[in-house]
Design a protein around this motif. Sequence first.
Motif, PDB file in Angstrom:
ATOM      1  N   PHE A 389       0.795  -1.227   0.000  1.00  0.00           N
ATOM      2  CA  PHE A 389       0.000   0.000   0.000  1.00  0.00           C
ATOM      3  C   PHE A 389       0.830   1.282   0.000  1.00  0.00           C
ATOM      4  O   PHE A 389       0.261   2.368  -0.068  1.00  0.00           O
ATOM      5  N   GLY A 390       2.149   1.175   0.093  1.00  0.00           N
ATOM      6  CA  GLY A 390       3.000   2.344  -0.011  1.00  0.00           C
ATOM      7  C   GLY A 390       2.846   3.321   1.128  1.00  0.00           C
ATOM      8  O   GLY A 390       2.526   2.951   2.261  1.00  0.00           O
ATOM      9  N   ASN A 391       3.038   4.602   0.793  1.00  0.00           N
ATOM     10  CA  ASN A 391       3.086   5.645   1.831  1.00  0.00           C
ATOM     11  C   ASN A 391       1.718   6.002   2.398  1.00  0.00           C
ATOM     12  O   ASN A 391       1.645   6.792   3.344  1.00  0.00           O
ATOM     13  N   GLN A 392       0.639   5.477   1.795  1.00  0.00           N
ATOM     14  CA  GLN A 392      -0.667   5.783   2.377  1.00  0.00           C
ATOM     15  C   GLN A 392      -0.819   5.119   3.749  1.00  0.00           C
ATOM     16  O   GLN A 392      -1.656   5.512   4.553  1.00  0.00           O
ATOM     17  N   LEU A 393       0.012   4.098   4.016  1.00  0.00           N
ATOM     18  CA  LEU A 393      -0.062   3.395   5.285  1.00  0.00           C
ATOM     19  C   LEU A 393       0.651   4.197   6.367  1.00  0.00           C
ATOM     20  O   LEU A 393       1.853   4.460   6.276  1.00  0.00           O
ATOM     21  N   THR A 394      -0.082   4.586   7.394  1.00  0.00           N
ATOM     22  CA  THR A 394       0.469   5.382   8.492  1.00  0.00           C
ATOM     23  C   THR A 394       0.609   4.517   9.738  1.00  0.00           C
ATOM     24  O   THR A 394       0.150   3.373   9.785  1.00  0.00           O
ATOM     25  N   GLY A 395       1.226   5.105  10.762  1.00  0.00           N
ATOM     26  CA  GLY A 395       1.396   4.389  12.018  1.00  0.00           C
ATOM     27  C   GLY A 395       0.099   4.099  12.732  1.00  0.00           C
ATOM     28  O   GLY A 395       0.060   3.248  13.636  1.00  0.00           O
ATOM     29  N   ALA A 396      -0.984   4.799  12.354  1.00  0.00           N
ATOM     30  CA  ALA A 396      -2.293   4.564  12.968  1.00  0.00           C
ATOM     31  C   ALA A 396      -3.084   3.506  12.225  1.00  0.00           C
ATOM     32  O   ALA A 396      -4.259   3.289  12.507  1.00  0.00           O
ATOM     33  N   MET A 397      -2.436   2.848  11.263  1.00  0.00           N
ATOM     34  CA  MET A 397      -3.070   1.762  10.511  1.00  0.00           C
ATOM     35  C   MET A 397      -2.336   0.457  10.798  1.00  0.00           C
ATOM     36  O   MET A 397      -1.199   0.447  11.260  1.00  0.00           O
ATOM     37  N   THR A 398      -2.989  -0.657  10.497  1.00  0.00           N
ATOM     38  CA  THR A 398      -2.363  -1.966  10.620  1.00  0.00           C
ATOM     39  C   THR A 398      -2.940  -2.877   9.559  1.00  0.00           C
ATOM     40  O   THR A 398      -3.998  -2.587   8.979  1.00  0.00           O
ATOM     41  N   CYS A 399      -2.241  -3.972   9.276  1.00  0.00           N
ATOM     42  CA  CYS A 399      -2.685  -4.905   8.249  1.00  0.00           C
ATOM     43  C   CYS A 399      -2.716  -6.320   8.791  1.00  0.00           C
ATOM     44  O   CYS A 399      -1.946  -6.673   9.697  1.00  0.00           O
ATOM     45  N   VAL A 400      -3.605  -7.139   8.219  1.00  0.00           N
ATOM     46  CA  VAL A 400      -3.735  -8.527   8.634  1.00  0.00           C
ATOM     47  C   VAL A 400      -3.797  -9.424   7.408  1.00  0.00           C
ATOM     48  O   VAL A 400      -4.208  -9.001   6.326  1.00  0.00           O
ATOM     49  N   VAL A 401      -3.393 -10.676   7.614  1.00  0.00           N
ATOM     50  CA  VAL A 401      -3.466 -11.673   6.544  1.00  0.00           C
ATOM     51  C   VAL A 401      -3.935 -12.992   7.141  1.00  0.00           C
ATOM     52  O   VAL A 401      -3.874 -13.201   8.354  1.00  0.00           O
ATOM     53  N   GLY A 402      -4.375 -13.894   6.250  1.00  0.00           N
ATOM     54  CA  GLY A 402      -4.687 -15.249   6.649  1.00  0.00           C
ATOM     55  C   GLY A 402      -3.648 -16.205   6.083  1.00  0.00           C
ATOM     56  O   GLY A 402      -2.675 -15.785   5.443  1.00  0.00           O
TER      57      GLY A 402
END
Length: 461
Positions: A389-402
């Motif tokens: 997702f590049g620079n749109q991802l900030t420290g107030a975001m997180t990601c998950v996977v299965g």
Amino acid sequence: MGYLYPGRVVDAAGWGQISDESPGLVDELSYVPLSIIDQYECQTVFGSQLKNSMICAVGNYNEGICFGDIGGPLVTPALIGNHSMHVAIASFMSQNGCESLDPSGFTRVDSYNIANDLTNKLNYVTMSIIDQFECQAYYGDIGGPSVTPTLIGDYTVHVAISNFMNQNGCENTDPNGFTRTDVYHDWIIKAMESTRIIGGEVARAGQFPWQAAIYKHTADGNYFCGGALITEQWILTAGQCVDGAIQFTIKLGSNRLQGNDENRIILSTSTYVLHERFNPETLAHDLGMIKLHMPVTFTGKAVVVLLVKNYNYIIIDYVQSIQIAKMGYIHKGAPGTAAGWGQISDGDYTKKRHLSVIYAYILDSPELSNDLNFVEMTIIANYECQSYFGNQLTGAMTCVVGNYNEGNCFGDIGSPLVTVATLVGNASRHIATASFISQNGCESLDPSGYTRTDSYYNWIT
């Protein structure tokens, strides 16, 4: 003056119809608590006919006046030491019917200087609920549960299902026959958990009692989102799910969007708070909160189904809030559970989307799942997520996977990511809100994006 303002709780009473399909007056006086709404919200339903001498009120569901209630009073609740005050007279209702979610219209009495110092009170009586056995003596037994008596501090336990009786009739002294449920304990549990968000499973009743289905109505269309009940009166969702809203229709208590379900409650409101720094282009600060007109009633431990095998209890709650997590729950490798009614496959709809972020699901496609689905996911490091997702991802975001391609899809935005409650007394916590997915589609191996709620704990609470 002074008794009528938005949010004020009032009571309406009358002998009018109790449903659109049941014409005619009722024999008993019925009453319902309602909440005053502002004139602007009411004018979206009734237009310019609404004058300053009029007021509108709504319930959390479809409560309101009906044919036969016109002329009835709207009064303030009587608090200890105070009398009820007559504040308005029932005057009009929506052409959409009594059971619609539209508000009820009243004529304000304070605008006409009517003496309203009421001293008489409505009579009331305290009654007692009877147990299933006594009730079934009147209305039949087959299929009814047999339960143990409830003791202080204990729960009622489901031990058998009424199944057969002697052919000599109901009034003889022969015993009644029941099917034991403890013998089928494992089969019942498996049936509750095995019925089948991308790569997910169908949630069992009461598994996610905070889950909210949100229908957002705007000037240019209708949209669907998920959300989470975090108090008796507030729902947390994504900012994109409230931005530009005129009205919300919200469903709680049921895992199914459509079909009969006695536990489903439907609410309507137009009050929301959008995070002041929300950016619809980057989805930074993608949080919003919806306020219900009045607090909802949690089912708590009052509505429970309990099965017994060696005294292991399963408690089913249909409407409950979830607590917002503070820092410490989100880190690489931490597990989380996502749930929602979004698409369970890409189909053809994602071919229309070209951005790496998505917005609230447009209700012009039949792709929503009727059943609430859930999936277990794992949080990944932000640097790993930034490769997608590049620079749109900030420290107030997180990601998950299965492990495979599990994740969110269209219609899941706004839904909560929660901790897995595995220990006795260890309840789930709300740790993030679904915000975006990859432009490669829901079934890709790319991670799902969330807004962390711990980063906004003070704003939310």
